[in-house]
Write an enzyme that holds these catalytic residues in place. Structure first.
Site, PDB file in Angstrom:
ATOM      1  N   ASN A   1      25.504  77.769 -14.348  1.00  0.00           N
ATOM      2  CA  ASN A   1      24.682  77.548 -13.149  1.00  0.00           C
ATOM      3  C   ASN A   1      25.071  78.521 -12.040  1.00  0.00           C
ATOM      4  O   ASN A   1      24.220  79.208 -11.475  1.00  0.00           O
ATOM      5  CB  ASN A   1      24.851  76.127 -12.609  1.00  0.00           C
ATOM      6  CG  ASN A   1      24.425  75.085 -13.616  1.00  0.00           C
ATOM      7  OD1 ASN A   1      24.048  75.421 -14.729  1.00  0.00           O
ATOM      8  ND2 ASN A   1      24.471  73.830 -13.215  1.00  0.00           N
ATOM      9  N   ASP A   2      26.377  78.543 -11.728  1.00  0.00           N
ATOM     10  CA  ASP A   2      26.822  79.442 -10.674  1.00  0.00           C
ATOM     11  C   ASP A   2      26.780  80.894 -11.126  1.00  0.00           C
ATOM     12  O   ASP A   2      26.445  81.775 -10.342  1.00  0.00           O
ATOM     13  CB  ASP A   2      28.229  79.066 -10.201  1.00  0.00           C
ATOM     14  CG  ASP A   2      28.170  77.963  -9.146  1.00  0.00           C
ATOM     15  OD1 ASP A   2      27.059  77.724  -8.620  1.00  0.00           O
ATOM     16  OD2 ASP A   2      29.209  77.352  -8.846  1.00  0.00           O
TER      17      ASP A   2
ATOM     18  N   HIS B   1      14.490  49.373  -7.005  1.00  0.00           N
ATOM     19  CA  HIS B   1      14.881  48.353  -7.973  1.00  0.00           C
ATOM     20  C   HIS B   1      13.767  48.119  -8.990  1.00  0.00           C
ATOM     21  O   HIS B   1      14.004  47.718 -10.114  1.00  0.00           O
ATOM     22  CB  HIS B   1      15.212  47.034  -7.251  1.00  0.00           C
ATOM     23  CG  HIS B   1      16.620  46.988  -6.752  1.00  0.00           C
ATOM     24  ND1 HIS B   1      17.006  46.323  -5.622  1.00  0.00           N
ATOM     25  CD2 HIS B   1      17.744  47.561  -7.242  1.00  0.00           C
ATOM     26  CE1 HIS B   1      18.305  46.470  -5.442  1.00  0.00           C
ATOM     27  NE2 HIS B   1      18.777  47.214  -6.410  1.00  0.00           N
TER      28      HIS B   1
ATOM     29  N   GLU C   1      32.538  82.018 -13.654  1.00  0.00           N
ATOM     30  CA  GLU C   1      31.263  81.802 -12.990  1.00  0.00           C
ATOM     31  C   GLU C   1      30.971  82.837 -11.916  1.00  0.00           C
ATOM     32  O   GLU C   1      29.933  82.819 -11.264  1.00  0.00           O
ATOM     33  CB  GLU C   1      31.220  80.385 -12.387  1.00  0.00           C
ATOM     34  CG  GLU C   1      32.412  80.052 -11.529  1.00  0.00           C
ATOM     35  CD  GLU C   1      32.498  78.575 -11.146  1.00  0.00           C
ATOM     36  OE1 GLU C   1      31.461  77.896 -11.176  1.00  0.00           O
ATOM     37  OE2 GLU C   1      33.606  78.121 -10.799  1.00  0.00           O
TER      38      GLU C   1
ATOM     39  N   ARG D   1      19.603  78.876  -5.569  1.00  0.00           N
ATOM     40  CA  ARG D   1      18.698  77.949  -6.285  1.00  0.00           C
ATOM     41  C   ARG D   1      18.010  76.971  -5.360  1.00  0.00           C
ATOM     42  O   ARG D   1      16.982  76.405  -5.682  1.00  0.00           O
ATOM     43  CB  ARG D   1      19.501  77.126  -7.300  1.00  0.00           C
ATOM     44  CG  ARG D   1      19.768  77.832  -8.555  1.00  0.00           C
ATOM     45  CD  ARG D   1      20.584  76.922  -9.426  1.00  0.00           C
ATOM     46  NE  ARG D   1      19.715  76.113 -10.278  1.00  0.00           N
ATOM     47  CZ  ARG D   1      20.167  75.203 -11.127  1.00  0.00           C
ATOM     48  NH1 ARG D   1      21.442  74.959 -11.192  1.00  0.00           N
ATOM     49  NH2 ARG D   1      19.335  74.529 -11.886  1.00  0.00           N
TER      50      ARG D   1
ATOM     51  N   ARG E   1      38.675  69.464 -13.965  1.00  0.00           N
ATOM     52  CA  ARG E   1      38.489  70.626 -13.091  1.00  0.00           C
ATOM     53  C   ARG E   1      39.045  70.296 -11.717  1.00  0.00           C
ATOM     54  O   ARG E   1      38.720  69.253 -11.145  1.00  0.00           O
ATOM     55  CB  ARG E   1      36.999  70.975 -12.986  1.00  0.00           C
ATOM     56  CG  ARG E   1      36.744  72.207 -12.127  1.00  0.00           C
ATOM     57  CD  ARG E   1      35.278  72.553 -12.046  1.00  0.00           C
ATOM     58  NE  ARG E   1      34.542  71.538 -11.292  1.00  0.00           N
ATOM     59  CZ  ARG E   1      33.211  71.525 -11.187  1.00  0.00           C
ATOM     60  NH1 ARG E   1      32.491  72.442 -11.818  1.00  0.00           N
ATOM     61  NH2 ARG E   1      32.612  70.593 -10.489  1.00  0.00           N
TER      62      ARG E   1
ATOM     63  N   CYS F   1      29.796  75.144 -19.860  1.00  0.00           N
ATOM     64  CA  CYS F   1      29.634  73.810 -19.294  1.00  0.00           C
ATOM     65  C   CYS F   1      28.509  73.747 -18.263  1.00  0.00           C
ATOM     66  O   CYS F   1      28.427  72.825 -17.479  1.00  0.00           O
ATOM     67  CB  CYS F   1      30.938  73.311 -18.703  1.00  0.00           C
ATOM     68  SG  CYS F   1      31.478  74.227 -17.266  1.00  0.00           S
TER      69      CYS F   1
END
Lengths: 595, 90
Positions: free
Chosen positions: A465-466, A199, A442, A476, A342, A513
């Site tokens: 990414n993939d 916090h 991908e 990764r 998706r 994306c």
């Protein structure tokens, strides 16, 4: 965390919780744990006296917290709930009553009793599965610490009394402590303790104070009056920096301020290159609540709405109504612009309601997940498709299938979509009959088959990414190989090029994306590749738009041609960095142009 | 009077500090006693720590049991609070 010494300056690395660069003098605040003494009480009289002593300390703590709450600056009033929850913890029976009972039953002194109660609460919190809720033990610790300090009679006031422009260095700071800081004088703070979800970090952001936490050894290594550089963007803290380092950071500081205000000013303008070429910039989101901030950051639409959350968090499968309600709201808020939803992109092991035994999967990334899982569980899949279709009556919705490896999956998924449509027709429920259906590219096999796939779908979205992970065979998450994960690997540019060419030939839309879309250094390549749209985390949008607006398509195409002649990721990265230095020199100050 | 009702926690962070504090604060306005039940475990709804340690992330099914004269309006307000996701986001 790690400390390394170079000449006389010393670098520490912690977790950045509030952005901005500051340079100033260190001011150590003794917020180290109060030393606790342990005593047995010998007479009944002593016990009653001790109970009163603890009650007094709790009352004093209560008064202090109420004063802090009432004096919170106007701009951080929305966070007063943090202090309110501390007040509730203070009077909670698990804390207050339990401590007093301990004095009575075990004849121990107040400090020991408070310590024991805290220990017990800590044990219970350890059992909590949810990380965010589990970390709230920090708030209990903050409260206990304040009570212990009051018991010890130590001065609580030293924070408000700071009268020089300084960077506060503390073992730990409670949110209540941060609100007591004299904001006219304190320019930021760093702590040994804390974490990403503290916090204290939220308070620092609200107060616009740069802050770095979790430095572990800051209070041991830093002395009062030491010169410090605190980088609230990277989490770096430099103790007694050399002249050159200070000059470098000062330059960065100024550039950053300028840069921040300039990108904020232009985030609502279209992403148009100097020579008039426009590319659509969209946002990736995970929660309904993010739609509005996507707009605020200048997102033109939702390029990727991830739908896993509603499945993962719940013990039962979400119903068609629940999903519909969620998707409908996203569609309505972003309308008339589209949202690309998706379909489920996870495996049965992550969905509690399915509780599929998949522990035996050696490589979950290559296992039963995403479209494969959906095709194996057609009822679950169909429920989601019906919800998406129904939402399409309320805005502009597109459907996207993840993890497609070849045409058969597209045909199978489309067949189930067709069933879902017929079911809605039977129920006479409205939906967009021209809804666009696309796929994620991908998996390397989908790249090879892109020309064929393009004839069966309305759009492609490349999940870099993939794609990088599967194409370069790199996990990764595996720290031994993570460094080889490389968007600039020449194979990746070539694969994207192949997908774009296939999309062009079939006349369909193609976007990216993955994280590459939000990486400033990748922008010239992605522009040169001729993509139709980029979808990224909302926070990257203003920066990416700014870069696009400062380069020309002609240059980007040329750069891309040159890059295709290079054969290693290192060469490509070097080329891009040099080009960017020439095109947008101010990026250097942002810390982006380091290889 | 005793009332029992099932709720589903819908806000993204679940019953975290702010949400738990709102429940406790609401309870302070009523004479009735609130108990929260999850997986057969029942805790005192006036204790922020008990609510936190019940561990209710988003999607958790929670049963509310309210005992007392003004349990009806208490239940209604509690329902509103949970339905409106504790005022967090949309």
């Amino acid at each position: 965390m790690k400390a390394c010494k170079s000449d006389s300056e010393m670098k520490l690395k912690g977790i950045a919780v509030s952005s901005g660069i500051i340079i100033g003098k260190a001011y150590l605040v003794d917020r180290s744990k109060v030393k606790i003494t342990y005593q047995y009480l010998v007479s009944q009289e002593q016990v009653s006296k001790e109970v009163k002593r603890l009650e007094d300390a709790i009352r004093t703590t209560r008064e202090q917290l109420i004063t802090i709450k009432n004096h919170m600056p106007e701009n951080i009033k929305t966070h007063s709930f943090i202090i309110e929850s501390h007040l509730m913890i203070l009077k909670d029976s698990m804390f207050a009553d339990a401590s007093i009972q301990r004095i009575l039953n075990e004849s121990i002194n107040s400090e020991w009793a408070v310590q024991k109660s805290l220990e017990e609460i800590r044990e219970i919190f350890k059992q909590i599965d949810d990380e965010y809720i589990r970390n709230r033990i920090e708030d209990v610790e903050n409260v206990a610490e304040r009570v212990l300090r009051n018991l010890s009679g130590e001065d609580q006031k030293d924070l408000a009394g700071i009268d020089q422009r300084v960077i506060v260095v503390a073992h730990d700071l409670a949110p209540a402590d941060t609100t007591e800081l004299n904001l006219e004088k304190v320019i930021g703070f760093i702590t040994d303790g804390g974490g990403r979800t503290s916090h204290t970090g939220i308070m620092a952001q609200a107060l616009k104070l740069p802050a770095v936490v979790a430095l572990e050894t800051a209070t041991d290594l830093i002395k009062n009056g030491d010169i410090l550089i605190v980088d609230g963007n990277t989490g770096e803290v430099i103790i007694n920096p050399l002249e050159g380092t200070i000059a470098g950071y000062k330059k960065r500081q100024i550039q950053q301020e300028k840069f921040k205000s300039s990108i904020a000013r232009t985030s609502h303008l279209p992403a148009e290159t100097l020579d008039g070429y426009r590319i659509a910039i969209k946002a990736n989101i995970e929660f309904l609540e993010e739609v509005e901030s996507a707009r605020e950051y200048g997102g033109e639409a939702i390029g990727l709405y991830r739908t896993e959350v509603l499945y993962i968090k719940s013990k039962t499968l979400p119903t068609e109504e629940e999903l519909f309600e969620d998707y409908r709201q996203v569609a309505e808020i972003i309308a008339p612009d589209p949202v690309t939803i998706r379909t489920l992109d996870t495996g049965g092991d992550k969905i509690a309601a399915v509780a599929m035994e998949t522990d035996d999967e050696m490589n979950p990334a290559l296992g039963l997940r995403a479209i494969r899982f959906c095709l194996k569980e057609p009822e679950i899949f169909k429920t989601q498709l019906r919800s998406i279709l129904r939402a399409s009556a309320y805005g502009k919705v597109q459907i996207m299938f993840p993890m497609i490896s070849g045409l058969q999956e597209v045909l199978d998924a489309r067949a189930i979509l067709e069933q879902a449509r017929q079911e809605l027709d039977t129920r006479q429920i409205a939906y967009d009959h021209d809804i666009k259906v696309g796929i994620m590219i991908e998996i390397p096999s989908a790249v090879s088959m892109a020309e064929v796939l393009a004839r069966h779908v309305d759009f492609f979205s490349i999940g870099t990414n993939d794609l990088i992970q599967y194409a370069l065979a790199i996990d990764r998450i595996n720290e031994h190989v993570a460094h080889i994960y490389e968007p600039f690997h020449p194979a990746i540019s070539r694969m994207i090029q192949q997908v774009v060419a296939a999309a062009r030939k079939a006349g369909i839309n193609v976007s990216i994306c993955g994280e590459m879309a939000g990486d400033p250094l990748c922008i010239p390549i992605l522009l040169g590749l001729g993509l139709d749209e980029l979808s990224m985390n909302a926070r990257s949008i203003p920066f990416i738009k700014k870069i696009i607006r400062e380069i020309s398509m002609k240059d980007a195409r040329l750069d891309f041609e040159n890059i295709l002649k290079l054969s290693t990721a290192k060469e490509i990265r070097g080329y891009i960095i040099n080009r960017m230095k020439a095109l947008i020199p101010e990026l250097e100050g942002k810390g982006y142009l380091y290889s | 009077m005793e009332l029992i009702k099932e709720f589903r926690i819908g806000n993204n962070l679940g019953l975290h500090a702010r949400a738990a504090a709102k429940i406790v604060k609401l309870g302070n306005q009523y004479k009735s006693q609130l108990f929260l039940v999850k997986d057969g475990q029942e805790v005192d709804g006036s204790s922020i720590l008990s609510i936190l340690t019940l561990s209710c992330p988003k999607g958790t099914e929670v049963q509310a049991r309210i005992v007392g004269d003004d349990s009806e309006s208490f239940m209604e307000e509690l329902g509103n609070l949970i339905d409106q996701k504790f005022g967090e986001g949309k």
